[in-house]
Design a protein around this motif. Structure first.
Motif, short mmCIF file in Angstrom:
data_model
loop_
_atom_site.label_atom_id
_atom_site.label_comp_id
_atom_site.label_asym_id
_atom_site.label_seq_id
_atom_site.Cartn_x
_atom_site.Cartn_y
_atom_site.Cartn_z
N CYS B 34 0.83 -1.21 0.00
CA CYS B 34 0.00 0.00 0.00
C CYS B 34 0.86 1.25 0.00
CB CYS B 34 -0.91 0.03 1.23
SG CYS B 34 -2.24 -1.15 1.15
N ASN B 35 1.84 1.29 0.92
CA ASN B 35 2.67 2.49 1.03
C ASN B 35 3.54 2.70 -0.21
OD1 ASN B 35 2.57 4.07 3.71
ND2 ASN B 35 2.26 1.95 4.28
N ALA B 36 4.09 1.60 -0.73
CA ALA B 36 4.96 1.73 -1.91
C ALA B 36 4.15 2.21 -3.11
CB ALA B 36 5.65 0.41 -2.20
N VAL B 37 2.97 1.62 -3.31
CA VAL B 37 2.16 2.02 -4.47
C VAL B 37 1.72 3.47 -4.32
CG1 VAL B 37 0.00 1.61 -5.69
CG2 VAL B 37 1.42 -0.31 -5.02
N PHE B 38 1.44 3.86 -3.07
CA PHE B 38 1.07 5.26 -2.83
C PHE B 38 2.22 6.19 -3.21
CE2 PHE B 38 0.92 8.74 0.47
CZ PHE B 38 0.02 9.51 -0.23
N MET B 39 3.45 5.79 -2.82
CA MET B 39 4.61 6.62 -3.16
C MET B 39 4.82 6.67 -4.67
SD MET B 39 7.49 6.06 -0.26
CE MET B 39 7.44 4.48 0.43
N ILE B 40 4.61 5.53 -5.33
CA ILE B 40 4.74 5.53 -6.79
C ILE B 40 3.70 6.48 -7.39
CG2 ILE B 40 4.46 4.14 -8.90
CD1 ILE B 40 5.44 1.73 -7.33
N GLY B 41 2.47 6.38 -6.89
CA GLY B 41 1.39 7.21 -7.40
C GLY B 41 1.69 8.69 -7.27
N GLN B 42 2.22 9.07 -6.10
CA GLN B 42 2.56 10.47 -5.87
C GLN B 42 3.55 10.97 -6.91
OE1 GLN B 42 3.99 10.32 -1.82
NE2 GLN B 42 2.69 12.07 -1.36
N ARG B 43 4.58 10.14 -7.16
CA ARG B 43 5.62 10.57 -8.09
C ARG B 43 5.11 10.61 -9.52
NH1 ARG B 43 7.61 9.01 -3.76
NH2 ARG B 43 9.44 10.07 -2.97
N MET B 44 4.28 9.63 -9.87
CA MET B 44 3.74 9.61 -11.22
C MET B 44 2.87 10.84 -11.45
SD MET B 44 4.87 6.85 -12.67
CE MET B 44 3.80 6.02 -13.82
N SER B 45 2.07 11.22 -10.44
CA SER B 45 1.16 12.34 -10.67
C SER B 45 1.97 13.63 -10.79
CB SER B 45 0.11 12.43 -9.57
OG SER B 45 0.71 12.80 -8.35
N ASP B 46 3.08 13.76 -10.02
CA ASP B 46 3.94 14.92 -10.21
C ASP B 46 4.49 14.98 -11.63
OD1 ASP B 46 3.59 15.79 -7.71
OD2 ASP B 46 5.65 15.51 -7.02
N MET B 47 4.91 13.79 -12.11
CA MET B 47 5.55 13.75 -13.42
C MET B 47 4.61 14.11 -14.55
SD MET B 47 7.83 10.38 -12.87
CE MET B 47 8.23 10.12 -14.58
N HIS B 48 3.32 13.92 -14.31
CA HIS B 48 2.37 14.17 -15.39
C HIS B 48 1.63 15.49 -15.25
CE1 HIS B 48 3.00 9.77 -15.88
NE2 HIS B 48 3.11 10.19 -17.12
N LEU B 49 2.13 16.37 -14.39
CA LEU B 49 1.49 17.68 -14.24
C LEU B 49 1.49 18.41 -15.58
CD1 LEU B 49 3.09 18.87 -10.89
CD2 LEU B 49 0.67 18.39 -11.27
N PRO B 50 0.34 18.96 -15.96
CA PRO B 50 0.31 19.69 -17.22
C PRO B 50 1.10 20.99 -17.14
CG PRO B 50 -1.83 19.77 -16.13
CD PRO B 50 -0.96 18.87 -15.30
N ASN B 51 1.50 21.50 -18.28
CA ASN B 51 2.37 22.66 -18.35
C ASN B 51 2.03 23.41 -19.63
OD1 ASN B 51 4.47 24.37 -17.74
ND2 ASN B 51 6.05 23.04 -18.64
N ALA B 52 1.40 24.58 -19.49
CA ALA B 52 0.84 25.25 -20.67
C ALA B 52 1.88 26.02 -21.46
CB ALA B 52 -0.31 26.17 -20.25
N ILE B 53 2.88 25.31 -21.98
CA ILE B 53 3.76 25.88 -23.00
C ILE B 53 3.86 24.83 -24.10
CG2 ILE B 53 5.09 27.28 -21.37
CD1 ILE B 53 7.30 25.20 -21.51
N ASP B 54 4.50 25.17 -25.19
CA ASP B 54 4.60 24.22 -26.30
C ASP B 54 5.76 23.26 -26.03
OD1 ASP B 54 4.54 22.82 -28.62
OD2 ASP B 54 5.32 24.44 -29.88
N GLU B 55 5.53 22.31 -25.11
CA GLU B 55 6.61 21.45 -24.64
C GLU B 55 7.30 20.69 -25.77
OE1 GLU B 55 5.15 18.94 -21.47
OE2 GLU B 55 5.81 20.47 -20.04
#
Lengths: 429, 419
Positions: B34-55
């Motif tokens: 549970c804790n490990a998957v939660f930590m993975i989830g946190q990092r994945m959601s950070d990595m997929h934060l949208p960014n409104a420029i022409d990346e």
């Protein structure tokens, strides 16, 4: 006797290859991942200056304005303005003291066809080298009079010397940094504290060039990080209301540290009377405390290490279960041995030897897993990644962890086994 | 059902220690999972934060340590050379791009007396845009306007190293943070003696500074942009070591060619400078590299852990089966079907797993609470617990299937033989 147990244990392990390999590989996976994480943790959270760190201190004072100040609850700032750093250095109250800051140095090679390149640089005062025990291959550090006179001298790291001068004694030669020439006074042996605590942290091969603070400022070099606590003129960091210098001290005894702390309080009191300061909080942190305080070690690595230990615990429980299953299965054999005169201690010893063999095998395999894991870590893009190598202590630790785990795991089954009464088993048979 | 359960219970009572071990192992695995998957989830959601420029279309070229004295005139010349590269749609100079860890931060308030050190002031990350950089980044305007040519021209630096012109563009999240529920256009933000009027609100752009990010729920997006006259400001931040960043925008398909050509032209124009070029996607990947490697490590540990747990269950159950061959034989002889034997072992495992995951969920919750108290860990959403529990339930049933099927093969004849 031991060789007899060994023989018995090997026989028993061979009898059920699948189960044995399950136990060994489960233990090895736990141990392997633990060692991997511990190696990385030790790399990142180890002592950057072994043997010296106990005497290295970092003072903190607080030049921030009164806004939002609650006496006793405020945290002093973790760097110094130029003015305060110079004031502290001038008093020479510590055995050794140095004001230090990191910067990006552009090296312009004057010979060959090397392109200009950037390296991490340090601007500091003379005590930096003796205080941190920096080893020299050629020459030495600069003197206090070089500091005072802003003399354009430089100490270069071994790898910079290799690149610029092919590794020969380059003392007296010139290195162009930015647009000025600096005369080499010293070449270091390999010196790379992990992390580079004195210049903003980070891991890697260490800094490339070291300049006297005044010489660097005279040449227009500027620090990498500064933190301004009020709006003000930032064009010259010598007068700006910004902190950017670390002050490092060598204090050889507890008494010296107390004296320095008292001096800091006195200094801040003086500044308050002069109207320069409002806040009276001071701190004097030892290097290790300071590292923790600054959270220099990535929290991720701590989390992963805790997780790896949780995993090892699971693996140990798993091994206990499997050993136990094995022992229950062998109730009859034990019964026969007991009936033939083996004592409880003998049976216990026999099972512990068996557990020990599993531990050793788990250690060897765990070592392989750890190497595999570290190999994978070295291919990660993190700054510290290339430094992740198994050292001798971790090597020994692998076996210790594996052996202790397996012996702990073997205890319960061994205890159960030695309590099996001879009569019933023989009768049933 | 009931008699089956009773059998299972009485048999478990006879094998208390192995049963407890299975429960313990499942509980631990569930808590760690549970804790490990939660930590993975946190990092994945950070990595997929949208960014409104022409990346996808941006190339960033940084030029460090050029000729400081001549730098003032070099920026317009360099930009002209860059804009003439085939495929470049826009080019401009900036002091930093999102996620390059070069952004600066300052704090602003809403009253004319607000100072940066006030507790009520909001910390934001800012960077300076030269003319054309808004188009080069592909900033997405929601309200108001971008800077005018006049505003760019009037933006030399004050002693505080902030522009003399009094205009700013801020992100939507920052606008909502400073002026909740109002339009930010025309409002003024103060950091005495500085003040800037908001002329435009743009879609959220990511920040890299920790101090800014920890400033609120959407702290990742507390960004502002100021205009700068690049000719008058090169070298202001580090005189001996001037740094200029150029942003070039092109179609993603042309990006790599544009990158190579830009480096070649800038090298020609600035032989003394150290020039590095990156695609913006690389800047982003580098920023999140630690997140990615931690997530991968966590995932690998989780998979191995589940495997080990499954092996443990297989091992223990196999031995149980062997040990109870006679009992199984007797049950078969008195009429139990093969299905019932399989069902028996499944029930047993289900019972152990249930106790295990209950303990495991409690343990997972406890670990999370402990980590929250002592380290910077966030609260684990409740659904991680049942998800972890379900995984271990399924794993247990899967692991027990093999040994259970083998048990079903035990012939009733066994009962008649001596053990």
């Amino acid at each position: 006797m031991f060789s007899y147990y060994l023989n018995l244990a090997l026989r028993s392990l061979r009898r059920n290859i699948v189960l044995t390999s399950l136990m060994v590989s489960s233990l090895a996976l736990g141990v392997g991942s633990c060692i991997c994480m511990l190696t990385v943790l030790r790399l990142l959270a180890g002592d950057p200056l072994p043997g010296l760190s106990a005497h290295i201190f970092f003072p903190e004072i607080d030049p921030q304005p009164a806004t939002g100040y609650v006496p006793g609850q405020a945290k002093p700032m973790d760097a110094f303005t130029y003015v305060d750093a110079m004031n502290l250095l001038r008093t020479r109250k510590a055995h050794r003291q140095s004001a230090v800051s990191g910067f990006k140095a552009k090296i312009v090679p004057q010979s060959g066809n090397l392109d200009p390149f950037f390296t991490n640089g340090v601007m500091a005062t003379a005590d930096f080298f003796p205080m941190f025990g920096v080893p020299f291959r050629y020459g030495s550090g600069w003197s206090r009079s070089d500091d005072d006179g802003a003399v354009p001298v430089v100490v270069i790291a071994d790898y910079v010397n290799d690149k610029l001068f092919g590794g020969v004694d380059s003392v007296g030669r010139m290195v162009r940094i930015g647009e000025r020439d600096f005369r080499v006074v010293g070449v270091l042996r390999h010196w790379a504290p992990q992390p580079r605590f004195y210049s903003g942290g980070g891991y890697g091969q260490g800094d490339g060039v070291f300049l006297p603070l005044q010489s660097a400022l005279a040449a227009g070099m500027s620090t990498q990080y500064f933190d301004c606590y009020v709006q003000g003129d930032q064009r010259d960091l010598r007068t700006a209301p910004c902190v950017w210098l670390g002050v490092w001290l060598q204090l050889d005894s507890e008494a010296d540290a107390q004296t320095y702390q008292a001096f800091l309080t006195h200094y801040v009191g003086q500044q308050i009377r002069q109207g320069r300061f409002v806040r009276s909080d001071v701190a004097l942190l030892g290097l290790t405390t300071w590292l923790r305080d600054e959270q220099m070690v990535p929290e991720d690595v701590r989390q992963l290490t805790r997780l790896a230990f949780g995993f090892l615990l699971i693996c140990v429980v798993n091994t206990v279960g499997l050993l136990l299953a094995k022992c229950l299965r062998r109730a009859r054999e034990i019964g026969v041995r007991r009936a033939l005169g083996a004592s409880r201690a003998t049976i216990f010893a026999q099972f512990m030897v068996e557990a020990g063999i599993i531990g050793l095998a788990g250690g060897v395999l765990g070592l392989a897993f750890a190497q595999l894991g570290l190999w994978a870590i070295r291919h990660e893009p993190a700054e510290y990644a290339p430094l992740a190598h198994l050292d001798v202590r971790m090597f020994a630790m692998t076996f210790a962890i594996a052996l202790v785990s397996s012996l702990v795991a073997g205890m319960l089954p061994a205890w159960r086994a030695c309590r099996i009464s001879p009569a019933i088993q023989v009768k049933e048979g | 059902m009931t008699p089956e359960f009773r059998h299972v219970l009485s048999s478990l009572r006879a094998h208390r220690v192995p049963a407890l071990l299975v429960i313990f192992e499942i509980a631990l695995a569930c808590a760690v999972l549970c804790n490990a998957v939660f930590m993975i989830g946190q990092r994945m959601s950070d990595m997929h934060l949208p960014n409104a420029i022409d990346e996808q279309g941006i190339v960033v070229v940084s030029m460090r340590g050029g000729d400081a004295a001549g730098a003032a005139g070099s920026v317009p010349r360099d930009l002209e050379a860059l804009r003439s590269i085939a495929g470049v749609q826009a080019a401009g100079s900036v002091t930093s791009v999102p996620l390059d860890n070069n952004g600066q931060n300052d704090a602003f308030g809403t009253s004319p007396d607000a100072r940066m050190e006030d507790a009520a002031s909001v910390t934001l990350e800012y960077s300076f845009l030269g003319e054309g950089a808004d188009k080069a980044l592909g900033l997405h305007l929601l309200q108001g306007r971008f800077f005018t040519a006049e505003e760019y021209a009037n933006s030399s630096l004050r002693p505080e190293l902030m522009p003399r012109s009094h205009v700013a563009i801020i992100t939507q999240s920052l606008a909502q943070r400073i002026w909740p529920g109002q339009s930010a256009i025309g409002k003024v933000m103060y950091s005495k003696p500085l003040w800037y009027t908001v002329v435009g609100v743009i879609a959220d752009v990511l920040c890299s500074n920790d101090a800014v990010r920890s400033g609120g729920d959407r702290g990742f997006y507390y960004g502002a942009f100021f205009p700068i006259d690049p000719a008058g400001s090169v070298g202001a931040f580090s005189p001996a070591n001037p740094q200029t960043n150029y942003v070039l925008r092109s179609l993603p398909a042309e990006r790599d060619r544009v990158l190579g050509e830009a480096v070649r032209r800038l090298k020609q124009l600035n032989p003394a400078a150290v020039i590095q070029a990156k695609r913006f996607t690389d800047v982003r990947d580098q920023y999140f590299a630690d997140n990615a490697s931690v997530a991968i490590t966590l995932a690998v540990i989780c998979v191995i852990m589940l495997l080990v747990t499954a092996f443990g269950i297989v091992g223990l159950t196999s031995f149980w089966v062997r040990q109870r061959r006679r009992q199984i034989g007797i049950r078969r002889a008195i009429g139990a079907s093969r299905r019932q034997v399989v069902y028996y072992f499944q029930t047993e495992n289900f019972l152990l797993s249930t106790i295990g995951v209950m303990l495991g969920m409690a343990l997972a919750f406890g670990i999370n609470l402990y980590l929250m108290q002592h380290y910077q860990m966030q609260h684990m959403p409740w659904y991680y617990l049942p998800a972890g529990a379900l995984t271990l339930w399924l794993l247990g049933q899967l692991a027990v299937l093999g040994p259970a099927l083998r048990a079903a093969q035990v012939p009733p004849m066994v009962a008649t033989r001596a053990a």
